[in-house]
Design an enzyme around this catalytic site. Structure first.
Site, PDB file in Angstrom:
ATOM      1  N   ARG B 245       0.839  -1.207   0.000  1.00 39.35           N
ATOM      2  CA  ARG B 245       0.000   0.000   0.000  1.00 39.35           C
ATOM      3  C   ARG B 245       0.874   1.257   0.000  1.00 39.35           C
ATOM      4  O   ARG B 245       0.601   2.213  -0.717  1.00 39.35           O
ATOM      5  CB  ARG B 245      -0.915  -0.032   1.227  1.00 39.35           C
ATOM      6  CG  ARG B 245      -1.904   1.096   1.318  1.00 39.35           C
ATOM      7  CD  ARG B 245      -3.038   0.937   0.338  1.00 39.35           C
ATOM      8  NE  ARG B 245      -3.086   2.070  -0.571  1.00 39.35           N
ATOM      9  CZ  ARG B 245      -4.134   2.379  -1.323  1.00 39.35           C
ATOM     10  NH1 ARG B 245      -5.206   1.612  -1.321  1.00 39.35           N
ATOM     11  NH2 ARG B 245      -4.094   3.409  -2.117  1.00 39.35           N
ATOM     12  N   CYS B 249       0.766   4.242  -2.749  1.00 41.91           N
ATOM     13  CA  CYS B 249       0.512   5.642  -2.405  1.00 41.91           C
ATOM     14  C   CYS B 249       1.675   6.544  -2.806  1.00 41.91           C
ATOM     15  O   CYS B 249       1.468   7.707  -3.118  1.00 41.91           O
ATOM     16  CB  CYS B 249       0.178   5.786  -0.921  1.00 41.91           C
ATOM     17  SG  CYS B 249      -1.556   5.377  -0.564  1.00 41.91           S
TER      18      CYS B 249
END
Lengths: 126, 288, 135
Positions: B245, B249
């Site tokens: 993740r 991002c």
């Protein structure tokens, strides 16, 4: 999704490189060489020596940004594409990509250096 | 003559003031502890979303996405990550070639160990994350380490997260280890650093704009962020780890991502998890 | 088990719709780049029309990520809706500056430095300003 991203990126590059108008002149140049080929029967690809040296500059700028954690996502890709353009004899394209990569390396470095110390935003304080 | 004494006096005073200022500076440094940081962090969100109960912050965007919540709750009843937990259990129990298992070789307290990470490793003088500890264990026992983003790592992390569900997040930054506080501070700096061509920091999206819509996606609050990991994302079509993740991002702001479980992301995990101290671990979970 | 399949099916549907959306936006991008290079071939598109495509296309301006703009779908709520631009920015240079580098006006801005970080070209910024003045 991935495919789209790739496609999008190439659009971006096509747009940014295309916008400068190099593509068109390159095509003309290519057509000229094609025409010459017919006459002389020797297809000499341009060597793009100057452009190749600009790619080296760009890669150094990228490395400098990376050394402070400031490298941008696509810089290495532009450099790779610039190398490929040199190989293909597309000097204008190589130059445009090298220029873009150089600028990204410089901006990424400056961005990281301007935040060497913790900089808290106005909307939140510890 | 008189002027000279005056001058001296003034010098004297100013050194005193400087010393005093230095002391003040020092004491303000001391008071900005990870504990007070976490308090301020929590307050930022509880002030921003006064209607959201604190314990609800373990649910990512669904903490505040009222319309998406119902659909999500239905999914959580028949969770898509269940097969991953089962696979992970099998991995945990399967003996290595040397006959030992994860438990007998490295994690005697297992399988409920996820809540002990990230932790400061006093011997290695670095932040230790669970995936890194698992891989160190594999290597020490002559097994091949796992890849960090795709594949079996997600199975075993899903299982270990499941086993630690309901335990409290409690990241410790040991006071007698200056390296630990430094790592925490590095993670904090990373969180507020703007990066990439799009020039965002983590905080730009998950603090400043938490609860607002980026296109049609509601930005989740940073408070509680690590709790639900690993998560099954429909977009990934599989379970993925916290560092995957982080990578996503970073890339979406057109910054080059860092290595999973390299120093940058480990320190980031250390800081981010410490900010959620007091909430419960709630992994694995499902996401859009 | 059946239920699980159901929820998976649900997610596949979700995926499809994003792909669809992406594809539409992607087409927008393609359209833009071809018209840009075909401009010399007599394809009629005004500066303001090009500006609109830049504003609505994810890989270009993507202004809709944060702003509501009349005529665009699913605008974000991070920033004020872009309306009455002539009234808000009678000075063209100021409007351009806001897009070029919004950090100058607000160091904590969450708007991207479109010009300063070369996300868009100077010509694209001009088209955007033309488009904004139609709002």
């Amino acid at each position: 999704m991935k495919k789209f991203l790739l496609m999008g990126c190439s659009i971006l590059i096509a747009a940014s490189v295309g916008c400068t108008g190099n593509q068109a002149s390159e095509e003309k140049a290519a057509m000229k060489t094609e025409a010459k080929k017919g006459v002389e029967k020797v297809a000499e690809k341009p060597k793009c020596t100057v452009e190749a040296s600009h790619i080296v500059d760009a890669d150094n700028a990228r490395k400098r940004a990376a050394s402070v954690g400031g490298e941008w996502r696509d810089t290495a890709k532009f450099i790779k594409q610039a190398h490929a353009a040199v190989k293909a004899g597309k000097c204008h394209k190589a130059e445009a990509l090298a220029k873009k990569a150089l600028m990204e390396g410089q901006l990424g470095y400056e961005q990281a250096m301007s935040q060497k110390e913790l900089k808290m935003p106005g909307y939140f304080k510890f | 003559m008189i002027n000279e004494t005056k001058g001296k006096k003034m010098n004297h005073i100013s050194t005193k003031t400087i010393a005093g200022l230095l002391l003040l500076g020092l004491s303000s440094l001391v008071s900005a502890s990870p504990e007070s940081d976490a308090k301020a962090f929590k307050k930022y969100f509880t002030d921003r979303f006064p209607d959201v109960p604190y314990n609800d912050y373990i649910n990512g965007a669904y903490t505040i996405d009222k319309s998406g919540r119902e659909n999500w709750e239905a999914i959580e009843e028949f969770p898509p990550y269940e097969p991953f937990i089962d696979e992970g259990r099998a991995m945990w129990e399967k003996p290595f070639k040397n006959g030992k298992t994860f438990k007998t070789a490295c994690f005697p307290d297992g399988p409920a160990i996820k809540h002990k990470y990230p932790m400061w490793d006093k011997e290695k003088k670095m932040v230790m994350t669970l995936p890194l500890a698992l891989n160190n264990c594999l290597k020490a026992n002559g097994e091949k380490p796992m890849k960090y983003k795709k594949g079996p790592i997600n199975n075993i992390m899903a299982y270990l997260a499941y086993e630690a569900r309901g335990k409290k997040i409690n990241v410790v930054i040991p006071k007698d280890e200056p390296g630990a506080l430094a790592a925490y501070e590095e993670g904090k700096k990373f969180y507020f650093q703007r990066r990439g061509q799009l020039n965002f920091s983590c905080a730009s999206c998950h603090m400043q704009n938490a609860g607002l819509k980026l296109r049609s996606e509601i930005l989740s609050p940073a408070l509680g962020h690590p709790s639900g990991f690993p998560v099954y994302r429909s977009k990934w079509g599989t379970v993925g780890t916290l560092h995957r993740r982080f990578t996503g991002c970073n890339k979406q702001v057109r910054a080059k991502a860092f290595k999973a479980h390299g120093p940058e992301y480990r320190n980031l995990e250390y800081f981010l998890t410490a900010m959620s101290n007091g909430l419960e671990w709630n992994g694995p979970s499902a996401r859009k | 088990m059946i239920h699980q399949a159901k929820s998976l099916a649900k997610s596949v549907v979700g995926k499809k719709s994003t792909i669809l959306l992406a594809a539409t936006l992607g087409l927008g991008g393609l359209f833009f780049s071809t018209t840009a290079s075909a401009a010399g071939l007599g394809v009629q598109q005004t500066s303001a029309e090009r500006g609109q495509e830049i504003a609505f296309t994810r890989k270009l301006g993507n202004c809709l990520a944060c702003h509501h703009i009349n005529g665009g779908v699913s605008g974000g709520t991070i920033a004020p809706p872009l309306v009455g631009m002539k009234l808000r920015f009678p000075d063209r240079a100021q409007l351009r500056a806001q897009i070029y580098d919004p950090r100058v006006k607000n160091p904590d801005t969450s708007m991207l430095p479109f010009g300063a970080h070369s996300i868009l070209t100077p010509a694209q910024l001009e088209d955007l300003v033309e488009f904004l003045y139609t709002l």
